[in-house]
Design a protein around this motif. Sequence first.
Motif, mmCIF file in Angstrom:
data_model
loop_
_atom_site.group_PDB
_atom_site.id
_atom_site.type_symbol
_atom_site.label_atom_id
_atom_site.label_comp_id
_atom_site.label_asym_id
_atom_site.label_seq_id
_atom_site.Cartn_x
_atom_site.Cartn_y
_atom_site.Cartn_z
ATOM 1 N N VAL A 1 40.241 47.440 51.134
ATOM 2 C CA VAL A 1 39.690 46.625 50.057
ATOM 3 C C VAL A 1 38.534 47.355 49.369
ATOM 4 O O VAL A 1 38.459 47.406 48.148
ATOM 5 N N ASN A 2 37.676 47.960 50.162
ATOM 6 C CA ASN A 2 36.552 48.687 49.580
ATOM 7 C C ASN A 2 37.026 49.874 48.753
ATOM 8 O O ASN A 2 36.398 50.257 47.774
ATOM 9 N N TYR B 1 38.406 48.244 45.486
ATOM 10 C CA TYR B 1 37.328 47.698 44.660
ATOM 11 C C TYR B 1 35.976 48.126 45.209
ATOM 12 O O TYR B 1 35.409 47.452 46.063
ATOM 13 N N GLU C 1 31.844 44.484 43.888
ATOM 14 C CA GLU C 1 32.297 43.122 44.160
ATOM 15 C C GLU C 1 32.946 42.442 42.958
ATOM 16 O O GLU C 1 33.940 41.752 43.076
ATOM 17 N N ASN D 1 34.583 42.850 39.134
ATOM 18 C CA ASN D 1 35.164 43.809 38.211
ATOM 19 C C ASN D 1 35.693 43.069 36.989
ATOM 20 O O ASN D 1 36.569 42.217 37.098
ATOM 21 N N ASP E 1 27.675 44.443 41.671
ATOM 22 C CA ASP E 1 27.582 43.685 42.916
ATOM 23 C C ASP E 1 26.668 42.503 42.670
ATOM 24 O O ASP E 1 25.753 42.579 41.860
ATOM 25 N N THR F 1 37.465 39.609 41.648
ATOM 26 C CA THR F 1 36.413 39.753 42.645
ATOM 27 C C THR F 1 37.021 40.355 43.898
ATOM 28 O O THR F 1 38.185 40.136 44.214
ATOM 29 N N ARG F 2 36.206 41.132 44.586
ATOM 30 C CA ARG F 2 36.672 41.788 45.801
ATOM 31 C C ARG F 2 37.048 40.741 46.853
ATOM 32 O O ARG F 2 38.029 40.872 47.567
ATOM 33 N N TYR G 1 40.457 39.312 46.244
ATOM 34 C CA TYR G 1 41.467 40.311 46.559
ATOM 35 C C TYR G 1 41.608 40.463 48.071
ATOM 36 O O TYR G 1 42.707 40.547 48.607
ATOM 37 N N ARG G 2 40.457 40.438 48.723
ATOM 38 C CA ARG G 2 40.457 40.582 50.171
ATOM 39 C C ARG G 2 41.273 39.468 50.813
ATOM 40 O O ARG G 2 42.086 39.686 51.695
#
Lengths: 663, 255
Positions: A315-316, A319, A322, A324, A491, A525-526, A529-530
């Motif tokens: 994930v990191n 993205y 945090e 986008n 972020d 957002t991360r 997605y996570r």
Amino acid sequence: MNRFFYGRLAFSNLKKNGSLYLPYVLAVIGTSAMYYILMAISRDEGIKEMPGSGDLAAILGLGCGVIGIFAVIFLFYTNSFLMKRRKKEFGLFNILGMEKRHIAKMMFWEIVMVAFVSILLGITAGVLLNKLVTMVLLHLVSFEVPFGFHISIEAIVSTVILFLCIFGVTLIYNLFQVQKAKPIELLQSASHGEKEPKTRWLLAVVGILALGGGYAIALFVENPVDVLILFFVAVILVILGTYCLFTAGSIAVLKLMRKNKNYYYKTRHFTSVSGMIYRMKQNAVGLSNICILSTMVLVMVSGTISLYMGVDSSVNNRYPKEINVTGYGLTENGRERIKGAVAQAAADMEIGIENISSYTNLSFTVSKDGENLNMPNGIKVPEGEMSIVEWVTLEDYQRMGGKKVELREDEVLVYTKIGDKEDQAYHFLDKTFQIKEHLTQLYLTDMQTDVIYDVYFVVVKDEKVLQEIYELEKSVYKERASQIVYVTALDVKGEEEQEIAFGKHVSELLAAGTAEGEIDVRVETRAEYRDSFMMFCGGFLFLGIFLGFVFLMATTLIIYYKQVSEGYEDKARFEIMQKVGMSKKEVRSSIRSQILKVFFLPLVMACIHLLAAFPMINRLIFLFGMADMPLFAICTVGTVGVFALIYAVVYGITARSYYKIVG
Amino acid sequence: MAILEVNNVKKVYTTRFGGNQVQALSDVTFSVEKGEYVAIMGESGSGKTTLLNILAALDKATAGQVLLNGKNLSAIRERELSAFRRQNLGFVFQDFNLLDTFSLQDNIFLPLVLAGKGYNEMRTRLMPIAGKLGINEILGKYPYEVSGGQKQRAAVARALITNPQIILADEPTGALDSKAAESLLSMFQGINQEGQTILMVTHSIKAASCAKRVLFIKDGQVFHQIYKGSSSDEEMYQKISDTLTVITTGGGKHE
């Protein structure tokens, strides 16, 4: 004759053959329970409401298919063991005056009883375990939804139909077997030995070639996309190679052992080696089955565990920040609105923001042939390697910390991680760009650099050039052309919930129409997605472990049946050896030596397969964004360890029942 | 000096369910001298096989004792028993008891392998025996590839290769055609002339007539015995035949 005669006869037959039928019934119970569970979960209303459950349902559906196919093959295979052991019994019935149609009636009732009991118990176990398994699954995908206890009628119906079909086919096969055999053959069939097999060099060579080919694909195919395509080719080659090698190779190895007089003429090896040569043909198939199933378990479980463990790093990677915000084909106004919306959201929600950065970028696929960047158009794919070109401006590059250089309109800077670093120029349609310099570092850390294809970051003079390139792209790709995007990444100081809320708010602010009309923008957002990626990986892990269990069960059962059926054959041999002067202790140790060989040969082979497959699986899970090799290595070693432990327990149990039969 | 002494051996079987007792041997006493060739005859159910099993230490007597070279078989501990049998006894069975998984040579080697002997020693021991029994050519073959007579010769070789004190043969000609049986019997005589002690249990008068002494068992006892002395095989055959007639008709007419 009494109406219930055949039923009673069938029942007493099953009871008499309890030690043979119990594992079979357990296997049916196990597979039907697992089939029911997967079926029920994939149809579960509660799960359908979860975000991103589409992937999960697809994965589980795939699992249902695999278990279904597997159940057919596996139960059919186990049945053949049963038939082999029972032929003598049928022969005896036949000779005592039962006609074949009577035997058929009896067999019919036997299967009806086995089917009724095992399917009933299987579905019961499935219904009871369903809740537990669902909870495990939800835990794996980090999702909390309280489910009520409920029974899926749809899943029950499909389980019953599938297993009734399997039993039906089994019955037909068994009837056919008995029908075509002569009574005297039925009587003798269990005691038929094999002639000593010849060493078959052709088969050995085919095996080595197939295995070598499979290994070569696994080791040397670097491009992850090719890996995806060739993976199944490699799997098939390795399976083929395993069968050939076990058939031909094992005989060769055993004969070598026999040639070594000092090794062969030792009490422990003497009987085990000769015994294995004696029935190597049937051994070989059994051993390859065990080996392949073990490999599948290991590959599946280690791969999915790594994927799951590596969710965060993936994930990191995808993205780096945090929040986008991506705008498509924006004017200067649009960019200002995005900036404004972000600032306003921060003010509205009283959240601090940091690490804000933005850049303009155009990205599309080319097929790179030397210095020519060709555009694949329509059906015809031009020569060259599929690559992605990311066009960025000098301004953005320098703002992010890149070095000060002057560029002319036809000059570019290039950065690539794994692509060609020797090019002098790029020819793109009728334009030519001179490469002024190959950069060693790209400061655009927000851009994803680890991807499947070779990626070329090309820094051009300014946005005017970027626009020209876009026009060129559009002239070829038409409506499929990608647009110039404006990306803002940042972020937020806060928890995941705030992160998601912030993203929502920005999205709302931007969606509200203004005088200039709407702009095409997406906020990701991360955290979100996570969650959806977790759903995907958790689903895979669940399936991996689930199928791992099924295959492990199959492996266990195959080993068990193999040893038991051989135990009956070996009984007579060990009796003779005891008459000639072998002590009970020596019998035990020679049995141990034989079972050890049978058990650990496939395990060792499976580990070798896994070792060879390691780079390939590594690249495969890289496709899903997991790029943490050491983590994968740890997961793999751990999986092998746990598997070996379970395997050893199975060994202990099997050896015990073998001793019981022989001793 | 007696190599084997059987003193008042009694064997009672208890059937598996309930306490029905069957007396297989009531009181058997005899001895075998070194270099003797003894045949034991009797009808089915007379206790021949039970006796042989006790002599082979495969079964234990209910009462009485069996001494081999002065050593009491029932006093040998369980874990030494196999080694003891391997070193002192050679077995020839009616159904050969060769292992299908081994070539004839490996079958013959089996007791030596169990005794932990090296390959070269085994080979040296095998050569003269194989020559004598005429199985040199077929040593590499498997039991299912050769005839019954050849299998039995391999089995005899297996019994001989350990240089046993005594060879115990259980109906060795039972599964052979007459020609093969005859050749096996003359082989036994040859081996015996070289000093090998043989004890054979048999049904066949023909087989028994080759022995130097014949014991008759009836109802679990040694009923009678005859020595061959200097008589020919044919005369011996006649004597045995007469004795059997007496035994089967209960002996009433002749007394």
